[in-house]
Design an enzyme around this catalytic site. Structure first.
Site, PDB file in Angstrom:
ATOM      1  N   ASP A   1      -8.331 -25.732 -34.207  1.00 38.78           N
ATOM      2  CA  ASP A   1      -7.254 -25.211 -33.353  1.00 38.78           C
ATOM      3  C   ASP A   1      -7.146 -26.012 -32.061  1.00 38.78           C
ATOM      4  OD1 ASP A   1      -9.804 -24.151 -33.080  1.00 38.78           O
ATOM      5  OD2 ASP A   1      -9.157 -22.231 -32.286  1.00 38.78           O
TER       6      ASP A   1
ATOM      7  N   LYS B   1     -14.162 -25.808 -38.335  1.00 33.65           N
ATOM      8  CA  LYS B   1     -14.053 -24.461 -37.748  1.00 33.65           C
ATOM      9  C   LYS B   1     -15.436 -23.835 -37.854  1.00 33.65           C
ATOM     10  CE  LYS B   1     -11.385 -21.203 -36.032  1.00 33.65           C
ATOM     11  NZ  LYS B   1     -10.908 -21.284 -34.658  1.00 33.65           N
TER      12      LYS B   1
ATOM     13  N   ASP C   1       0.057 -34.363 -40.687  1.00 29.45           N
ATOM     14  CA  ASP C   1       1.506 -34.222 -40.480  1.00 29.45           C
ATOM     15  C   ASP C   1       1.825 -34.140 -38.989  1.00 29.45           C
ATOM     16  OD1 ASP C   1       2.200 -34.343 -43.097  1.00 29.45           O
ATOM     17  OD2 ASP C   1       3.393 -32.489 -43.080  1.00 29.45           O
TER      18      ASP C   1
ATOM     19  N   TYR D   1      -7.978 -25.893 -51.475  1.00 26.63           N
ATOM     20  CA  TYR D   1      -6.908 -26.176 -52.442  1.00 26.63           C
ATOM     21  C   TYR D   1      -7.441 -26.262 -53.871  1.00 26.63           C
ATOM     22  CZ  TYR D   1      -3.914 -27.390 -48.431  1.00 26.63           C
ATOM     23  OH  TYR D   1      -3.197 -27.357 -47.264  1.00 26.63           O
TER      24      TYR D   1
ATOM     25  N   ASP E   1      -4.443 -31.795 -44.060  1.00 21.96           N
ATOM     26  CA  ASP E   1      -3.047 -31.693 -44.495  1.00 21.96           C
ATOM     27  C   ASP E   1      -2.167 -31.408 -43.275  1.00 21.96           C
ATOM     28  OD1 ASP E   1      -0.795 -31.376 -45.999  1.00 21.96           O
ATOM     29  OD2 ASP E   1      -1.420 -29.533 -47.004  1.00 21.96           O
TER      30      ASP E   1
END
Ligand code: NAD
Length: 357
Positions: free
Chosen positions: A223, A191, A251, A142, A247
């Site tokens: 994942d 990852k 959620d 980001y 992020d």
């Protein structure tokens, strides 16, 4: 001892829920032998209306001079058509940056009284869920280099995931310390099978694990973590991860608890100053109607007591008071269930106040 707390009510339901949280914060402080002096400061749409910008300099100074910051929420349709730099959300991003807050803590807890609100089946919830997601907040993709260029005659866009060793070390330190004070288990999510930044992250985590022999460090690919959160959520205690993975996963973790109105968050930096806010937005559809659930904001005040003011007993007292109010059957409309009594913001806040011991 008196602590100064900057209160940024913001827009929509922000003023109603922060009012409730401040009352609980001050009462919990009083019961524990200290006091909290709260001062309201403008942010978001309210600040745009009054001062023409979403984050006035005076608000930044007041936050920097305080022991902690309590934020409501910002935004609403009235300000949706303003240019990016003048939008309420810019106020929120700027205050996080101005205070150097790089660690975002999002607890996701399923309260026994609210198990039926979770979208997960009872047998998956098992003995209950109590997960802390620690997300890196100021680095990664980001904030990395980005751009567009022409390649082979067509437009190409790129964003860069970039983490320096010190950025990784400081967020892992927050997570190891938190895990140590909780269930002693830390799952670092990355990852590393694909990304070089994840491989550095993993190396540093393994290196730091030697300083925390009481914390059991495991690694999981992002994942798989997304899958495990809904398959067997109670395998997790503390999760730490980078900005973008965090992020998404925070959620997802919040949704397994069933209600957006219940969940608090904390954003922390180098010192003890932190910013505390519920995870939901300004809910313009229910603003000013005494319908908002104040618990996300009240539990944010509990996090403030624990992480910025250094009063874990007062934090536990607030969390227990919330549990007692829910066990007593009181529900705001967002968490209403058969048999429960549906009450408004003020009544829920009042019953939590009187449940404080
Ligand atoms: P939202 O979280 O405000 O609302 C989503 C839904 O959840 C709505 O139906 C709302 O009524 C309900 N809800 C939210 N909080 C609740 C509570 N405490 N009690 C009961 N019900 C609650 O998200 P949205 O509708 O996408 O966004 C509305 C505004 O909030 C937008 O302007 C958005 O930009 C802003 N926003 C701000 C923040 C923040 O300040 N941190 C975060 C997200 C969205």
């Amino acid at each position: 001892m008196t602590y100064d707390v900057a209160v940024l009510p913001g827009d929509g339901i922000g003023p109603e829920i922060t009012r409730a949280a401040v009352a609980v914060l001050q009462r919990a402080a009083e019961l524990s032998g200290f006091s909290v002096r709260a001062a309201d400061c403008p942010i978001g749409g309210a600040a745009i209306d009054q001062f023409g910008c979403p984050l006035p300099d005076d608000t930044v100074s007041a936050c920097k001079d305080s022991a902690a910051v309590l934020l409501g929420a910002v935004g609403g349709p009235r300000w949706d058509n303003l240019p990016g730099d003048l939008r309420p959300e810019k106020g929120l991003l700027s205050i996080r940056g101005a205070l150097g807050l790089y660690a975002n803590l999002r607890p996701a807890t399923v309260y026994p009284a609210l198990r039926s609100a979770s979208p997960l089946r009872d047998e998956i919830l098992g003995d209950g869920i109590d997960i802390m997601v620690v997300r890196e907040l100021t680095g990664g993709i980001y904030f990395g280099r980005r751009g567009r260029c022409e390649k082979d005659g067509e437009m190409v866009a790129f964003d860069t995931e970039e983490y320096s060793a010190h950025e990784i070390r400081r967020i892992l330190k927050v997570a190891f310390e938190l895990a140590r004070g909780r269930g002693g288990r830390l799952c670092s999510v990355d990852k590393a099978n694909v990304l070089e930044s994840s491989r550095l992250w993993r190396e540093i985590a393994n290196e730091m694990a030697r300083e925390y022999p009481d914390v059991r460090l495991t690694h999981m690919y992002v994942d798989n973590c997304a899958m495990q959160l809904v398959r067997k959520p109670n395998q997790f205690d503390t999760i730490v991860t980078g900005n973008m993975f965090g992020d998404i996963l925070s959620d997802e973790a919040s949704q397994i608890t069933g209600s957006i109105g219940m969940l608090p968050s904390a954003s922390l930096g180098e010192g003890s100053l932190g910013l505390y806010e519920p995870i939901h937005g300004s809910a313009p559809d229910i603003a000013g109607k005494d319908l908002a659930n104040p618990i996300g904001s009240i539990l944010s005040a509990a996090l403030m007591l624990r992480h910025s003011l250094g009063h874990p007993d007062a934090a536990n007292a607030v969390e227990s008071a919330v549990r007692r109010a829910l066990d007593g059957g009181l529900r705001t409309a967002d968490i209403a269930s058969a048999g429960g009594e549906v009450v408004g913001t003020a009544r829920m806040a009042k019953s939590i106040l009187s449940a404080l011991q």
